[in-house]
Design an enzyme around this catalytic site. Structure first.
Site, PDB file in Angstrom:
ATOM      1  N   GLU A 139       0.846  -1.203   0.000  1.00 35.33           N
ATOM      2  CA  GLU A 139       0.000   0.000   0.000  1.00 35.33           C
ATOM      3  C   GLU A 139       0.876   1.246   0.000  1.00 35.33           C
ATOM      4  O   GLU A 139       1.877   1.299   0.716  1.00 35.33           O
ATOM      5  CB  GLU A 139      -0.896   0.051   1.237  1.00 35.33           C
ATOM      6  N   THR A 172      -7.629   0.520 -19.634  1.00 38.76           N
ATOM      7  CA  THR A 172      -7.247  -0.808 -19.198  1.00 38.76           C
ATOM      8  C   THR A 172      -5.917  -1.112 -19.879  1.00 38.76           C
ATOM      9  O   THR A 172      -5.518  -0.409 -20.812  1.00 38.76           O
ATOM     10  CB  THR A 172      -8.275  -1.882 -19.630  1.00 38.76           C
TER      11      THR A 172
END
Ligand code: DSN
Length: 416
Positions: A53, A222
């Site tokens: 993270e 994408t």
């Protein structure tokens, strides 16, 4: 895969079956592609074990020596490919990428102007069944009967509705967008401009169509369609939006990034930087044009006719008296995979619409060219016109398989 085979034969068998299906069928789903073996190798690595993270140099957990290296390389390569000021490679896919952008720059009930779904837009551009449509207030624009977007009308809607965000991009549209017009309209009403290039990212990276990155404040994509990378998403933006977008992604929307995917994205970006990728991107468009031309000759009515990208949309219901759903099924039996698709203002439902969408990014990866597109269009026509004749369908299946064998895939990937 000997460990997998031994421990979990059911999953092993499914993977083996899927590999054979991909090798042996004509893949015409416009949003699909075949990644390289190098990308596959990067995907199946120990990076899947790692939590990271945060962003390179500022993570919440220790042990980030190699994740930082990989994420920085992915960012650097994406910047080189698209000329973006800021890149975030952590979106898990396209829909999250779009939702992250909305939450970064908008407040609930703010207005977004996007392309109508039946006119080629995407679910995340305002379809009522999505979460974003429950949070934001979407208004839409449509295409004209000639297949073009009327930018005068778009400007009128934008001026009347005053959206905070003007959104360009599509998942079933075939024309080149006028990026400058979108920018001018957004500027005129003081809106932020965004384009979703999920479908065309590879064509842009391969310089086969113009690059919108300089014209739009924010660009989402994408990585697994024409760009030929692993499943995933990416957000590019001007520097002024960077911090809001990074925070909206983490901690706002996602948790730990999928580092094995980010490693594979970096590999795919390196591939897209090679000169051969330019040849590929140009061939994709040539193949789409050849496919459309031959289908038209065979009596198919194509929508937004005269494709300028990798997508062909055909109204099979009015041309051949078959629904999109039935056409999809019949063609699957013949070894050709594509998807049913709505056409503008389709009077039939989305589960059984009037159209089919097809595109050659995947077959172009395996080396097929215009000659093969002609063959494929003829098989599509023959299968649809003889849909009740099992003998014809099974003969076409044999012929499609023979063509696939001539253009082998994943030569080094053999599962016993
Ligand atoms: N599923 C993708 C497509 O086929 O276009 C977009 O969501």
């Amino acid at each position: 895969m000997k460990n997998l085979k031994k421990f979990d034969p059911e999953i092993y068998k499914a993977i083996k079956g899927e590999l054979a299906r991909q090798k042996d069928g004509i893949e015409l789903i416009a949003s699909e592609n075949y990644v390289s073996e190098a990308v596959l190798e990067a995907l199946g690595t120990v990076f899947t074990n790692k939590y990271s993270e945060g962003y390179p140099g500022r993570r919440y957990y220790a042990g980030q020596e190699f994740t930082d290296k990989v994420e920085n390389l992915a960012i650097e390569r994406a910047k080189k490919l698209f000329g973006a000021e800021h890149v975030n490679v952590q979106p898990l896919s396209g829909a999250p990428a779009n939702n992250i952008v909305y939450s970064a720059i908008l407040k609930p009930d703010d207005k977004i102007l996007g392309m109508n779904l039946s006119h080629g837009g995407h679910l995340t551009h305002g379809h009522p069944s999505t979460l974003s449509a429950k949070i934001y207030n979407f208004v839409s624009y449509k295409t004209e009967p000639n297949g073009e977007i009327d930018y005068g009308k778009l400007e009128e809607v934008a001026t009347a509705e005053k959206p905070k965000l003007v959104l360009a991009g599509f998942s079933a549209y075939t024309k080149q967008l006028d990026y400058k017009k979108f920018q001018e309209i957004a500027n005129k009403i003081g809106a932020i401009s965004m384009i979703d290039i999920s479908h065309i990212a590879g064509l842009i990276a391969g310089k086969a169509i113009p690059n919108p990155v300089l014209y739009f404040d924010i660009v989402t994509t994408t990585t697994h369609k024409t760009l030929r990378g692993p499943r995933g998403g990416m957000i590019m933006c001007r520097k002024e939006f960077a911090s809001a977008i990074d925070k909206a992604l983490f901690p706002g929307f996602q948790g730990g990034p999928h580092m094995n995917n980010i490693a594979a994205k970096a590999v795919a970006f390196k591939e897209a930087l090679q000169p051969t990728f330019r040849t590929y991107a140009k061939q994709v468009i040539k193949n789409a044009k050849a496919l459309e031309k031959e289908l038209q000759k065979l009596g198919f009515k194509t929508i937004f006719s005269g494709t300028e990208n990798h997508i062909v949309l055909a109204d099979v219901f009015s041309s051949k008296g078959i629904s999109g759903k039935e056409a999809e099924k019949v063609l699957d039996e013949a070894g050709i995979t594509l998807n049913k698709n709505v056409i503008p203002d389709d009077t039939r439902g989305p589960m059984d619409p009037s159209g089919i969408r097809l595109g050659p990014p995947a077959v172009t990866t395996r080396g097929m060219k215009e000659k093969e597109m002609k063959l494929v269009a003829n098989w599509i026509c023959e299968a649809i016109e003889n849909r009740n004749d099992k003998k014809v369908l099974s003969r076409i299946r044999e012929e499609t398989l023979a063509l696939c064998k001539k253009f082998p895939l994943y030569k080094n990937l053999k599962l016993k």
